[in-house]
Design an enzyme around this catalytic site. Structure first.
Site, PDB file in Angstrom:
ATOM      1  CB  SER A 129      -1.836  12.061  -2.061  1.00 11.80           C
ATOM      2  OG  SER A 129      -0.575  12.126  -2.676  1.00 11.80           O
ATOM      3  CE  LYS A 183      -1.843   8.550  -0.900  1.00  9.76           C
ATOM      4  NZ  LYS A 183      -1.228   7.940   0.195  1.00  9.76           N
ATOM      5  CG  HIS A 186      -1.700   8.907  -5.731  1.00 13.77           C
ATOM      6  ND1 HIS A 186      -0.659   8.797  -4.828  1.00 13.77           N
ATOM      7  CD2 HIS A 186      -1.615  10.161  -6.239  1.00 13.77           C
ATOM      8  CE1 HIS A 186       0.012   9.935  -4.798  1.00 13.77           C
ATOM      9  NE2 HIS A 186      -0.546  10.775  -5.637  1.00 13.77           N
ATOM     10  CG  ASN A 187       0.649   5.825  -2.496  1.00 14.65           C
ATOM     11  OD1 ASN A 187       0.020   6.843  -2.761  1.00 14.65           O
ATOM     12  ND2 ASN A 187       1.136   5.591  -1.301  1.00 14.65           N
ATOM     13  CD  GLU A 190       4.317   8.548  -4.628  1.00 16.85           C
ATOM     14  OE1 GLU A 190       3.184   9.000  -4.397  1.00 16.85           O
ATOM     15  OE2 GLU A 190       5.134   8.272  -3.719  1.00 16.85           O
TER      16      GLU A 190
END
Ligand code: 2AM
Length: 480
Positions: A129, A183, A186-187, A190
């Site tokens: 990231s 990940k 995480h996105n 976001e």
């Protein structure tokens, strides 16, 4: 010619930047390969300082590497990844390590890891990231794969990762697809974070009449406090930008149709499969979808809204309410994201340390924020928290912010301003803390039309009411 300790395959911007980052760190010699050799030549010509070892073929790449060989694939996720893995497998040997640094779907990573493992070669799906800038100067890294491969890979990844308070933002997340899974979440977080910030901006603008540049000042101020984060910081910069052609705020000339590359949708699809309510993330994904339905929006633009125009009486008080609503909703988004990580870890047998995940998100990545320290601390104090939101620190935030949060959601509804992430997060919060939910009625309905049975609050067992007969209750034998 076996002098490189790491290779990068795929030299588009992310791959080139990652290769340059690797080359700039003490102890690394980087072999580079790209399907189209001209790109490799361009990189070597542009960056002689990097001391890259050029490989014109996969065999040359394998020959240039010390054993165990380690190569990071940086190609567009999908078919290209499979093609490159096949080529690497054909020139690598048992014990070597193939890393996929692309944005692969974690189930693809699980499949690839199992297939590559058959050959004795390690396969590591590694979430990266931080975009192009992070790849070059220090990303947040989320590697999966075996602990054995991490013994070789760990020091290399640590050498290039972003650093937060002296610690590199990388940890071995878990086996096979765990890194790409984290990940992905995480996105998803976001997406939620960005949507919440966008809702805050919209409410402030329409409620107070402040200009984008004035709201940029508000975000700058917020960035001095508990909301301090990369996304708040760049929001101020975006809002302050003036369009050179028209002299208008840039945000006013950008078409209001948000794009997406799919990782937010993956997060939500996966959460649906796991049965985890990530409503804040889902609303953020749906808000982008709605924004992009331009023809529908055009056709619907004359649907009735509130009769009167809306302005708040006290701009400063309202802005403070919005700040608190943003913070509370953000805690919900993270709590939901961590719930998804916990559920997937259980499903896939991953030993994921939640506090470590928050720790490696503190620098290099898009959601880096001051309050990730508080998440790490919450999990350090109570590793088995039933939900992040229940940590003492976050309970206190909820106590301090929930009234303002409610006022903002009420104001948005009355003013006819969409605030899907603010309001769904509040509904989630109220659902989570409710003594009783109308789910009892849903169970009754399910039993009525489908004999799906229900449990009772006052005794063990599974029950069914004979709705079409004498409406007596019977104890059901099999559970649905
Ligand atoms: P190229 O320069 O030869 O197109 C981003 O698209 C990166 O992925 C580029 O480095 C591109 O190589 C590489 N790429 C895309 N498809 C590929 C494939 N099937 N095999 C190898 N590399 C591929």
């Amino acid at each position: 010619m076996t002098n490189a300790n790491i290779a990068v395959v795929g030299l588009a911007v992310m791959g080139s930047n990652l290769a340059r980052n690797l080359a700039s760190r003490e102890g690394n010699t980087v072999a580079v390969y790209n399907r189209t050799t001209a790109k490799t030549d361009d990189l070597l010509a542009a960056h002689p300082e990097a001391g890259f070892v050029k490989a014109a073929t996969m065999q040359e790449l394998a020959d240039s590497l010390q054993t165990p060989r380690t190569a990071i694939i940086m190609v567009k996720a999908g078919k290209a990844t499979d093609a490159v893995i096949d080529e690497l497998v054909s020139v690598f040997e048992p014990g070597d390590i193939i890393v996929d640094g692309g944005n692969a779907l974690f189930t693809d990573t699980i499949r690839r890891e199992a297939a590559v493992r058959e050959t004795g070669i390690h396969f590591v799906g590694c979430g990266i990231s931080g975009g192009e800038e992070g790849a070059l100067n220090g990303p947040s890294l989320m590697p999966g794969g075996t602990a054995e491969s991490y013994a070789t890979l760990g020091p290399i990844l640590r050498s290039i990762a972003a650093v937060a308070e002296g610690e590199p933002c990388v940890t071995h997340i878990g086996t096979d697809g765990a890194g790409h899974f984290v990940k992905m979440v995480h996105n998803g977080i976001e997406y939620a974070d960005m949507q919440l910030i966008a809702e805050a901006y919209d409410l402030i603008r329409r409620g107070t009449g402040k200009s984008p540049a004035e709201i940029a000042d508000v975000f700058d101020e917020w960035n001095q406090g508990e909301l301090e984060s990369y996304l708040i910081e760049i929001t101020a910069e975006v809002l302050r930008q003036v369009d050179a052609d028209t002299g208008k705020p840039l945000v006013d000339v950008i078409l209001d149709a948000a794009g997406a590359k799919g990782t937010g949708a993956w997060t939500v699809q996966t959460a649906l499969d796991l049965g985890v309510p990530v409503s804040g993330i889902a609303e953020a994904v749906f808000a982008r979808s709605l924004s992009s339905k331009l023809a529908q929006r055009e056709a619907a633009s004359d649907l009735p809204g509130p009769a009167e125009a809306w302005k708040v009486d006290d701009a400063d008080a309202f802005i403070e309410d919005v700040r608190q609503a943003l913070f509370a909703s953000k805690v919900v988004a993270y709590s939901q994201g961590f719930d998804e990580i916990v559920a997937a870890a259980e499903e896939h047998g991953w030993q994921i340390e939640k506090g470590e995940v928050a720790r490696i998100w503190r620098a290099g990545c898009i959601i880096r924020a001051r309050f990730l320290n508080d998440i790490t601390e919450a999990y350090a104090t109570t590793p088995e928290l039933p939900a992040l939101i229940l940590a003492p620190y976050f309970r206190d935030i909820m106590a301090a912010t929930q009234q303002a949060w409610r006022r903002v959601v009420v104001a948005a509804a009355q003013a006819g301003i969409p605030a899907p992430a603010f309001s769904s997060s509040l509904s989630y919060y109220d659902g989570l803390r409710a003594d009783r939910l109308p789910a009892a009625l849903v169970q009754g309905q399910r039993d009525f039309f489908g004999a799906h049975t229900y449990r009772r609050i006052d005794r063990e067992g599974t029950f069914h009411t004979q709705w079409s007969g004498d409406r007596t209750e019977i104890e059901a034998t099999d559970t649905h």
